[in-house]
Scaffold this motif. Structure first.
Motif, PDB file in Angstrom:
ATOM      1  N   LEU A 207     -13.964  48.351   7.596  1.00 42.22           N
ATOM      2  CA  LEU A 207     -15.262  48.559   6.959  1.00 42.22           C
ATOM      3  C   LEU A 207     -15.913  47.252   6.522  1.00 42.22           C
ATOM      4  O   LEU A 207     -17.137  47.102   6.613  1.00 42.22           O
ATOM      5  CB  LEU A 207     -15.110  49.475   5.739  1.00 42.22           C
ATOM      6  CG  LEU A 207     -14.649  50.907   6.008  1.00 42.22           C
ATOM      7  CD1 LEU A 207     -14.546  51.677   4.697  1.00 42.22           C
ATOM      8  CD2 LEU A 207     -15.588  51.621   6.956  1.00 42.22           C
ATOM      9  N   ARG A 212     -18.672  42.669   8.388  1.00 41.77           N
ATOM     10  CA  ARG A 212     -19.275  44.001   8.295  1.00 41.77           C
ATOM     11  C   ARG A 212     -19.554  44.424   6.849  1.00 41.77           C
ATOM     12  O   ARG A 212     -20.015  45.546   6.631  1.00 41.77           O
ATOM     13  CB  ARG A 212     -18.383  45.038   8.972  1.00 41.77           C
ATOM     14  CG  ARG A 212     -18.488  45.015  10.486  1.00 41.77           C
ATOM     15  CD  ARG A 212     -17.809  46.219  11.106  1.00 41.77           C
ATOM     16  NE  ARG A 212     -16.359  46.113  11.009  1.00 41.77           N
ATOM     17  CZ  ARG A 212     -15.585  45.502  11.896  1.00 41.77           C
ATOM     18  NH1 ARG A 212     -16.123  44.900  12.948  1.00 41.77           N
ATOM     19  NH2 ARG A 212     -14.266  45.458  11.742  1.00 41.77           N
ATOM     20  N   THR A 216     -21.855  47.706   6.004  1.00 36.53           N
ATOM     21  CA  THR A 216     -21.280  48.861   5.322  1.00 36.53           C
ATOM     22  C   THR A 216     -22.005  49.140   4.007  1.00 36.53           C
ATOM     23  O   THR A 216     -22.319  50.295   3.695  1.00 36.53           O
ATOM     24  CB  THR A 216     -19.782  48.632   5.066  1.00 36.53           C
ATOM     25  OG1 THR A 216     -19.107  48.603   6.324  1.00 36.53           O
ATOM     26  CG2 THR A 216     -19.183  49.736   4.205  1.00 36.53           C
ATOM     27  N   TYR A 331     -19.077  50.063  13.889  1.00 32.63           N
ATOM     28  CA  TYR A 331     -17.623  50.004  13.700  1.00 32.63           C
ATOM     29  C   TYR A 331     -16.897  50.067  15.034  1.00 32.63           C
ATOM     30  O   TYR A 331     -17.315  50.798  15.944  1.00 32.63           O
ATOM     31  CB  TYR A 331     -17.164  51.161  12.801  1.00 32.63           C
ATOM     32  CG  TYR A 331     -17.822  51.123  11.442  1.00 32.63           C
ATOM     33  CD1 TYR A 331     -17.437  50.180  10.490  1.00 32.63           C
ATOM     34  CD2 TYR A 331     -18.843  52.014  11.135  1.00 32.63           C
ATOM     35  CE1 TYR A 331     -18.056  50.134   9.250  1.00 32.63           C
ATOM     36  CE2 TYR A 331     -19.476  51.967   9.901  1.00 32.63           C
ATOM     37  CZ  TYR A 331     -19.081  51.023   8.960  1.00 32.63           C
ATOM     38  OH  TYR A 331     -19.698  50.974   7.735  1.00 32.63           O
ATOM     39  N   GLY A 339     -15.262  54.923   9.333  1.00 35.86           N
ATOM     40  CA  GLY A 339     -16.529  54.354   8.874  1.00 35.86           C
ATOM     41  C   GLY A 339     -17.590  55.419   8.673  1.00 35.86           C
ATOM     42  O   GLY A 339     -18.336  55.395   7.688  1.00 35.86           O
TER      43      GLY A 339
END
Length: 399
Positions: A207, A212, A216, A331, A339
């Motif tokens: 995540l 990311r 996220t 993801y 995710g």
């Protein structure tokens, strides 16, 4: 990969199965509101107990989305989806058999676990069976089952009358998933790609690792705000219309137009997103939502209010289903369902908060127009959030 993932019966059959699952989820979620007026006196439930029982399914959904997404990335989409469908079928039947407040709350919590386990699976499946130029319409076609199922239970209650009591509503909503579960298990092909040895399946790293964290965080933000607005309107729009001086029938009609236009919006926006991309479309949709909410607060004519309610449904629910298509693309396949599940779980915090916020605002003296105006900043921030997500965060490279 797409042809292999689609399996022997093709992607159209997979979409039909997932649409059916979504319709049964939508049926059961709306069934609680439809059944509540008869359920409450029979079980001796006060308003606070009824509210907690209704919220139990949303809490279960958030927990189920987290655990179901994680499990699907490890054990496959098909087995987890089968268990999820069976779970909400079994506990819908248990809901119908409830004889006490405690039994009802536990049944609704367990039903929500099944809902939650199914939703991230369907988001991942849509990504894995679709080429990029059909991903949005595939996802929106699946999730249009949610309002379709909700409309079905409303019609059942309306035309069934006294012959259909609240227990029968939940028995129907439990029997159908139990009939569908074997179809899912025996006919739905497994769409999860074969795990590669180098894939990191640690959820936290999946995540937030590899740059990311921003993606996220923005996905969670826009999901939470979208669902806050959606569920405040679903729960409070008829009441706010009455508080503005209209009849209960006018309020119900505004809610009807919101729901109908949400289905139309999902399909139209899905078709457009596959052709133009997400950034400009989603930014415009949520900016349009802010305008529609402002109109709901300011318009005085009933026709204009119906139009604003329809526009709000078109944007807020149609936009949500486009987010369902967009989120999994950020993801890798090893954590794709996890995710998606985390996004759904965080978004459900918004769905729980929305109706509570409206109730608190009304309790301290906010008028209906003021309550609706408080939603405008949420829509504006959502528009800015999706613009930032699609501008500064790159989707994960295709598997």
């Amino acid at each position: 990969m797409t042809a292999k993932a689609a399996g022997r019966l093709g992607p159209g059959f997979i979409v039909a199965i997932c649409f059916s699952i979504a319709a049964l989820e939508g049926y059961d979620i709306q069934a609680f509101g439809v059944a509540a007026p008869r359920m409450a006196p029979e079980l001796g439930l006060g308003p606070s107990q009824l509210g907690l029982a209704g919220s139990a399914a949303m809490l279960g959904l958030a927990l189920g989305a987290l655990t179901g997404g994680w499990a699907a990335d490890r054990f496959g989409r098909r087995p987890v989806l089968t268990v999820s469908v069976a779970l909400f079928g079994i506990f819908s039947v248990v809901t119908a058999m409830s004889q006490s407040y405690e039994m009802l709350v536990l049944a609704r919590l367990a039903t929500g676990l099944g809902f939650g386990g199914a939703m991230p699976n369907m988001m991942a499946i849509a990504t894995e069976i679709s080429p990029p130029n059909r991903r949005a319409i595939t996802t929106t076609s699946m999730f249009c089952g949610l309002p379709a199922g909700g409309s079905a239970v409303a019609l059942l209650a309306q035309f069934g009358g006294e012959a259909v009591d609240w227990r029968a509503i939940f028995l129907i909503g439990g029997a159908l998933p139990l009939l569908l579960a074997p179809v899912v298990f025996f006919f739905l092909p497994e769409t999860r790609p074969a795990p590669a040895q180098h894939v990191d399946r640690r959820v936290i790293n999946g995540l937030f690792g590899e740059k990311r964290a921003l993606a996220t965080s923005l996905i969670w933000l826009v999901f939470a705000l979208d669902l806050l607005v959606t569920y405040l309107l679903l729960n409070w729009l008829p009441t706010l219309m009455v508080a503005k001086g209209f009849t209960p029938q006018d309020g119900a009609q505004a809610s009807f137009w919101m729901n109908i236009c949400s289905v139309v919006g999902a399909l139209i926006l899905g078709w457009i997103a596959d052709r133009t991309g997400y950034r400009g479309l989603l930014t415009a949709v949520f900016a349009g939502l802010a305008v529609a909410l402002y109109g709901l607060s300011q318009f005085a004519g009933i026709g204009a209010l119906y139009a604003a309610a329809g526009a709000a449904g078109f944007a807020v629910v149609g936009g949500l289903y486009i987010l369902y298509a967009l989120a999994p693309t950020y993801y890798p396949q090893g954590v794709r369902a996890a995710g998606s599940g985390a996004a759904i779980a965080f978004g459900r915090m918004g769905s729980i908060a929305g109706p509570l916020i409206a109730g608190e605002l009304r309790a301290v003296g906010f008028g209906p127009d003021q309550v609706l105006l408080t939603l405008v900043p949420a829509a504006v921030v959502t528009a800015l959030g999706v613009f930032a997500l699609t501008t500064f965060c790159k989707p994960y490279a295709p598997d």
